[in-house]
Design an enzyme around this catalytic site. Sequence first.
Site, PDB file in Angstrom:
ATOM      1  N   GLU A  44      -5.497  -4.295   6.386  1.00  0.00           N
ATOM      2  CA  GLU A  44      -5.264  -3.712   7.704  1.00  0.00           C
ATOM      3  C   GLU A  44      -6.566  -3.678   8.509  1.00  0.00           C
ATOM      4  OE1 GLU A  44      -3.415   0.396   9.644  1.00  0.00           O
ATOM      5  OE2 GLU A  44      -4.526   0.515   7.763  1.00  0.00           O
ATOM      6  N   LYS A 123       3.294  -1.668  13.169  1.00  0.00           N
ATOM      7  CA  LYS A 123       3.255  -0.466  12.332  1.00  0.00           C
ATOM      8  C   LYS A 123       4.116   0.636  12.939  1.00  0.00           C
ATOM      9  CE  LYS A 123      -0.256   2.405   9.991  1.00  0.00           C
ATOM     10  NZ  LYS A 123      -1.734   2.636   9.886  1.00  0.00           N
ATOM     11  N   CYS A 156      -0.385   0.432   5.353  1.00  0.00           N
ATOM     12  CA  CYS A 156      -1.177   1.632   5.042  1.00  0.00           C
ATOM     13  C   CYS A 156      -0.333   2.910   5.072  1.00  0.00           C
ATOM     14  CB  CYS A 156      -2.365   1.719   6.004  1.00  0.00           C
ATOM     15  SG  CYS A 156      -3.714   2.795   5.409  1.00  0.00           S
TER      16      CYS A 156
END
Length: 294
Positions: A44, A123, A156
């Site tokens: 990321e 995300k 993440c």
Amino acid sequence: MGTSLTVSAVQFEMRPLDGFDAFARQVRALLDRTDGSELVVLPELFTAALFTARPGWRDEPVSALGRIADHTDEYVALFTELARARDQVIVAGSHLVRDPDGDGVLNTAFVFFPDGSVVRHVKTHIFPAEAGWGTREGDTLAPFTVGGVTVGVSVCYETEIPEVSTVLARRGAELIVSPSYTFTEAGFWRVRHCAQARAVENQVYVVHCPTTGDPGGPLSPGWARASVLSPCDAGFAPDGILAEAATNVEDVVTVRLDLDLLRENRRTGAATTDTDRRRRAGLYRRYAADLLLG
């Protein structure tokens, strides 16, 4: 023949750069260590290293990180070329791109295919600190296929939200890739422990690939130990760790994933969590309001 997929996790080290060409050279050198892999995963926001190519970057506020979006065209061109030349599917970590519908940025994972096609995943759950960069959230969870294997992306903090991986698994994912960038050891272990939990509860493989390095200035350091994880059961490593990178240094780990073993584990493993969660779907529907926090 059985179904397998060879994957590599590339633990990228952020360091001060004098321009995009230096970034590209570092990427190429790392990918040269993934020969034979069909799927390559980078971390990321490893493109945060490009922030250091700006004059006076050490005096900039971290809220200016969104300026790395200026490099989006170069980033896309680089990985489009690498995926084609190397005949690999490359999950090129994530990168900040400008939100076409607003003034903010989107933390976007790009998946580059050898045929030139590109899949994007925005995300869906941003870490609280990301709000300070003007980051907005996506609202789509859509797996893709590599060599007959369905793969989902969970960036993440998304991995700390169990529903993300549950949806991906229900949509067929047998492998979940989790590019990450954690600023502290505690943050690393939050994502790592959750990645292992997602592997167990969904009976999937997980590639956890963090950013490392500490270039200084406003950029937060990255705490990293990339890993490839599995369910904890017969046929797998007892601790569910198939491979693990060195801590906080640039590294690459590669594993051949046995999908036949995973599928058999879902049917006959000691803990058939995937089957049992589906079997009790009626129970969860009864408590849907609680599960959805509605």
